[in-house]
Design a protein around this motif. Structure first.
Motif, short mmCIF file in Angstrom:
data_model
loop_
_atom_site.label_atom_id
_atom_site.label_comp_id
_atom_site.label_asym_id
_atom_site.label_seq_id
_atom_site.Cartn_x
_atom_site.Cartn_y
_atom_site.Cartn_z
N VAL A 1 0.82 -1.21 0.00
CA VAL A 1 0.00 0.00 0.00
C VAL A 1 0.86 1.26 0.00
O VAL A 1 0.51 2.28 -0.60
CB VAL A 1 -0.95 0.00 1.23
N ARG A 2 2.01 1.20 0.65
CA ARG A 2 2.86 2.38 0.77
C ARG A 2 3.49 2.81 -0.54
O ARG A 2 3.97 3.94 -0.67
CB ARG A 2 3.96 2.11 1.81
N LYS B 1 1.36 5.13 -4.28
CA LYS B 1 1.40 6.50 -4.78
C LYS B 1 2.28 6.61 -6.04
O LYS B 1 2.23 7.61 -6.75
CB LYS B 1 1.92 7.45 -3.70
N THR C 1 -3.85 -4.07 -8.76
CA THR C 1 -3.98 -2.61 -8.67
C THR C 1 -4.61 -2.05 -9.94
O THR C 1 -5.57 -1.28 -9.88
CB THR C 1 -2.59 -1.97 -8.44
N THR D 1 -5.29 3.04 -1.90
CA THR D 1 -4.75 2.66 -0.59
C THR D 1 -5.79 1.96 0.27
O THR D 1 -5.44 1.25 1.21
CB THR D 1 -4.22 3.89 0.15
#
Length: 464
Positions: free
Chosen positions: A135-136, A139, A267, A284
């Protein structure tokens, strides 16, 4: 005197998002069948490959087919309905992963079936543990990266399903005119249904094309469902069909490495699904829900002998083609898949000619590629960095798709990443996006905003 003001009940109905709308039972059932007809080749072919490669008995193959259908159904329900932070609540279908099936066979041949089943369980656990770290880095997956990945996903799926009617190059039946005819008739019927049907019937165009192609094959004597009826009336999943799973971390490494690419693919699929149905996707929040579901179903499925189960991008094209966005359609499809898993219907669905399935799938998967192009159309390619990023990500991502086996001389774990077009396109796109858009003085400059920061370049329902 009557007024035309909407009632409070009407207002509440209007507020329900199309994804959350429950269609009439009859329509839900028909749309769900359409999803099943498109995806049915995946579980059947997965079990067929495992059974033939590992010389499984007929009874064991039947139990495995039952397990795969049941867990496809359970996974589809979990993703569509959701429980807390598990399941994304979008119209998704779950399938046994194609690459995961090959890895399952490879591990079983190198060790044994118990170790292969253990590798599936370890991969499911890895999904649950790795998702927090994954998740980190989300971006670094702007529309430039996602659009490129979705385009490669679509092209990869078209190539894979194309083999269903062309056959493999170098084999005896490669380019068989009869198989090409079946695929062509299926495609033509699907197009004609889209062109001339209206309303509810047009939304079932893909299913009509597949059924029509199957009937045409029956007339030509290319398929026969009668022989497939023979067998047990009730099929049931078998717990520990290969014996107690053996958890060997070293043997599972190829599958664990592949799971990273699978998470990247999830994703792209989640974002493009949200785009299609018009629901805002927060990567996220929503991507972890998809991955957790994959992990949980894979862990439980591994106990019953299935390969790793993954949320499929295959049915996204059906959602776009039909325009039916309700997640309850895929939830009902999940229920039907469970029913199929316990009945002879699983064997009978195997009677649909591969060429017909391939013709249908090519139409559906090409839609996914177009959706990737549509997302990339929002990117500002006057920026050199964006142009270079997309160009190289597409080139290096498509090379293993167009030239299979080009990395066969590399170590197995490296082949797992480099040999996957989706993984390569994601890796290259993320690294180049970092180089051009996130690295200090090397960041792109100019009067035009960067595509991952511009409201015009960003999909309306995509946020970072």
């Amino acid at each position: 005197m009557e007024t035309n003001h909407p009632s409070q009940g009407d207002a509440l109905v209007e507020e329900i998002h199309p994804v959350d709308q429950i269609r009439p039972v009859g329509k839900l059932f028909m749309f769900a069948i359409q999803h099943i007809l498109v995806m049915v080749a995946a579980p059947v072919s997965s079990v067929f490959l495992i059974a033939k490669a590992l010389n499984l008995s007929e009874a064991l193959s039947s139990a495995l087919l039952s397990s795969v259908f049941v867990f496809c159904g359970l996974g589809s329900i979990l993703q569509s309905v959701g429980i807390g932070k598990i399941g994304v609540r979008l119209p998704f279908i779950m399938l046994p992963g194609g690459a995961a099936t090959i890895l399952f066979i490879s591990i079983a041949q190198g060790t044994d079936l118990q170790t292969a089943a253990g590798a599936v369980i370890l991969t499911g656990i890895f999904y649950l543990l790795a998702v927090t770290l994954f998740v980190r880095i989300l971006k670094y997956f702007p529309p430039l990266v996602i659009g490129t990945m979705v385009l490669v996903i679509g092209i990869s799926l078209v190539r894979i399903t194309g083999f269903l009617f062309t056959g493999r190059p170098g084999t005896e039946h490669f380019g068989d005119p009869m198989q090409l005819l079946l695929a062509l008739v299926t495609i033509v019927l699907t197009v004609l249904c889209f062109r001339f049907l209206r309303g509810f019937l047009r939304q079932l165009a893909v299913a009509f094309g597949l059924v029509g192609g199957t009937l045409f094959a029956m007339v030509l004597g290319e398929t026969n469902f009668t022989a497939l009826i023979a067998g047990p009336v009730i099929s049931t999943p078998t717990l520990f069909p290969f014996g107690m799973p053996h958890l060997d971390l070293v043997a599972a490494i190829p599958m664990l490495v592949w799971s990273l690419a699978s998470m990247a693919e999830a994703t792209g699929q989640t974002v493009i699904n949200g785009e299609i149905v018009g629901r805002e996707v927060d990567p996220t929040r929503d991507v972890p829900r998809v991955i957790r579901s994959d992990g949980i179903i894979s862990i439980i499925g591994g106990l019953f002998g299935t390969p790793v189960m993954v949320t499929s991008g295959e049915n996204i094209g059906i959602v776009r083609a039909s325009g039916v966005r309700s997640r309850y359609v895929t939830a009902v499809a999940g229920v039907l898949l469970i029913v199929i898993g316990f009945t002879p219907m699983a064997r009978m669905l195997n009677g649909i000619p591969p060429a017909v399935v391939g013709g249908t799938a090519v139409v559906v998967f090409a839609i996914i590629s177009v959706l990737g192009i549509q997302m990339l159309a929002r990117v500002d390619f006057t920026q050199t960095g964006n142009l270079v990023t997309c160009t190289l990500a597409l080139a290096l991502g498509l090379l293993p798709v167009l030239i299979p086996g080009m990395y066969h001389s590399l170590p197995a774990n490296i082949q797992t990443i480099f040999g996957s077009g989706v993984a390569m396109s994601a890796l290259v796109a993320v690294l180049l996006n970092l180089l051009f858009n996130h690295c200090g003085n090397n960041r792109q400059s100019g009067s035009t905003p960067k595509p991952d920061e511009s409201p015009q370049a960003r999909p309306a329902n995509y946020r970072i």
